[in-house]
Design a protein around this motif. Sequence first.
Motif, PDB file in Angstrom:
ATOM      1  N   THR A   1       0.829  -1.208   0.000  1.00 16.99           N
ATOM      2  CA  THR A   1       0.000   0.000   0.000  1.00 16.99           C
ATOM      3  C   THR A   1       0.863   1.257   0.000  1.00 16.99           C
ATOM      4  O   THR A   1       0.647   2.186  -0.797  1.00 16.99           O
TER       5      THR A   1
ATOM      6  N   GLU B   1       1.651   8.860  -6.010  1.00 11.77           N
ATOM      7  CA  GLU B   1       1.284  10.185  -5.510  1.00 11.77           C
ATOM      8  C   GLU B   1       2.484  11.113  -5.300  1.00 11.77           C
ATOM      9  O   GLU B   1       2.309  12.331  -5.220  1.00 11.77           O
TER      10      GLU B   1
ATOM     11  N   GLN C   1      -3.005  17.371  -1.961  1.00 13.50           N
ATOM     12  CA  GLN C   1      -3.461  16.118  -2.571  1.00 13.50           C
ATOM     13  C   GLN C   1      -2.813  14.927  -1.874  1.00 13.50           C
ATOM     14  O   GLN C   1      -3.492  13.923  -1.572  1.00 13.50           O
TER      15      GLN C   1
ATOM     16  N   GLU D   1      -1.636  14.946   1.175  1.00 15.69           N
ATOM     17  CA  GLU D   1      -2.193  14.960   2.525  1.00 15.69           C
ATOM     18  C   GLU D   1      -3.558  14.266   2.554  1.00 15.69           C
ATOM     19  O   GLU D   1      -3.822  13.422   3.428  1.00 15.69           O
ATOM     20  N   ALA D   2      -4.407  14.606   1.587  1.00 15.24           N
ATOM     21  CA  ALA D   2      -5.749  14.013   1.542  1.00 15.24           C
ATOM     22  C   ALA D   2      -5.684  12.514   1.294  1.00 15.24           C
ATOM     23  O   ALA D   2      -6.431  11.730   1.903  1.00 15.24           O
ATOM     24  N   ARG D   3      -4.781  12.116   0.411  1.00 14.63           N
ATOM     25  CA  ARG D   3      -4.652  10.694   0.114  1.00 14.63           C
ATOM     26  C   ARG D   3      -4.127   9.934   1.327  1.00 14.63           C
ATOM     27  O   ARG D   3      -4.560   8.792   1.589  1.00 14.63           O
TER      28      ARG D   3
ATOM     29  N   HIS E   1      -4.753  10.659   4.407  1.00 15.52           N
ATOM     30  CA  HIS E   1      -5.920  10.493   5.282  1.00 15.52           C
ATOM     31  C   HIS E   1      -6.774   9.308   4.819  1.00 15.52           C
ATOM     32  O   HIS E   1      -7.212   8.486   5.631  1.00 15.52           O
ATOM     33  N   GLU E   2      -7.000   9.217   3.508  1.00 18.81           N
ATOM     34  CA  GLU E   2      -7.841   8.145   2.971  1.00 18.81           C
ATOM     35  C   GLU E   2      -7.253   6.767   3.270  1.00 18.81           C
ATOM     36  O   GLU E   2      -7.987   5.808   3.554  1.00 18.81           O
ATOM     37  N   LEU E   3      -5.929   6.666   3.213  1.00 19.07           N
ATOM     38  CA  LEU E   3      -5.259   5.390   3.415  1.00 19.07           C
ATOM     39  C   LEU E   3      -4.998   5.083   4.890  1.00 19.07           C
ATOM     40  O   LEU E   3      -4.508   4.004   5.224  1.00 19.07           O
ATOM     41  N   GLY E   4      -5.308   6.033   5.763  1.00 23.10           N
ATOM     42  CA  GLY E   4      -5.072   5.825   7.186  1.00 23.10           C
ATOM     43  C   GLY E   4      -3.618   5.973   7.587  1.00 23.10           C
ATOM     44  O   GLY E   4      -3.202   5.473   8.644  1.00 23.10           O
TER      45      GLY E   4
END
Length: 386
Positions: free
Chosen positions: A15, A23, A44, A46-48, A50-53
């Motif tokens: 992952t 990214e 972008q 940073e947001a990704r 967050h999505e991946l934990g």
Amino acid sequence: MNMETSHEHELLTATVRKFVETEMMPHEDEVDRLGHVPEEIGRQIEARAHELGLFACNLPEEVGGGGLDLSAQRIIEQEFGKTTHALHSWAARPTEILLACEGEQREKYLLPCVRGEKRELFGLTEPDAGSDAMGMKSNARRDGDDWILNGSKHFISGPCMPDFAIVFASTGADDTPRGPRKRVTAFLVDVGTPGFVCREGTRSVSYRGYKTFELHFDNVRLGPGQILGEEGRGFEIAGQWLGMGRIWVGASCCGKAERILEMATEWAANRRQFGKPIGSFQATGFRLADGAMNLRAANLMVTDAVARHQSGRMADHDAAMVKVFCSEMLGRIADDAVQIFGGMGLMEELPVQRLWRDSRLERIWDGTSEIQRHIITRSMLRPLGA
């Protein structure tokens, strides 16, 4: 020391590796050329994260973090090490020092950092106090219940302008058997506080786009609630971070060395001179072999240090050994890679020269190689009374 890799760790590796490759790596050349990360790219990433934990994965679940153990964090640091700090620092891991926040400090500093609403800087280094942290001139004096902070910091790194800084300053001195010793206290100082100036500092050829900041304090008034931890116990808090910080430098160096060695091996297999792949000549092949051996040893040292820390057995010299060995291992592999690539190794068309430049900083920050050797030597001599 358990060398087995769990299925969960294999999934985490895949992952994080994909995250870095998709990214971050596509933006490396642009960031190196611009000298900064465009904010839309940073946000972008940073947001990704967050999505991946992965954002705040180093902090415990009870404060909203990912709660990953040290073995999992090691995987992340190693994969992140394959790219530039300028990019992976946007996938933030707030400093564990903030876990010392109490009461209102948690709502004002810790939890917003965990959620990505605030960013912090770690303010320790000064123009005249780098390796000699006790030589710091920044100081804070009492004024009633408040503290008045004066001084400056430099080489304070971060991806973007922070919201606050964790600042270390002298608040007096204690008598010890070795003479007076400064009492160092950690303060939480908000950007925008009267008298506090935070501005971008000098630019480095290593990790271009990873900003350095200068912090200046001119009679900055701080309330008692701005002390992080206890007065005079700042270095104890910092020590909790610096030890593992040096292990993470080692893991990051292993990741970067792995990437560089793979590139050099592929080049040596395909680049032909005198009718043969250059890797078939001992002058090149032995460089690759030495790199592979040193990388294996460095990985084992990091694994051992993580195991020691998890069992409560890690000492300062363990972290020092990892930091100095891994950073110098990376330096040798990066330099050999440039030699293997020849003239192309220094051309901007290839990433080798950038990785070589980035690698050089690893022997300096988080404690120079000389300081690490001093820590190791001290651990050997003190038990003998020297």
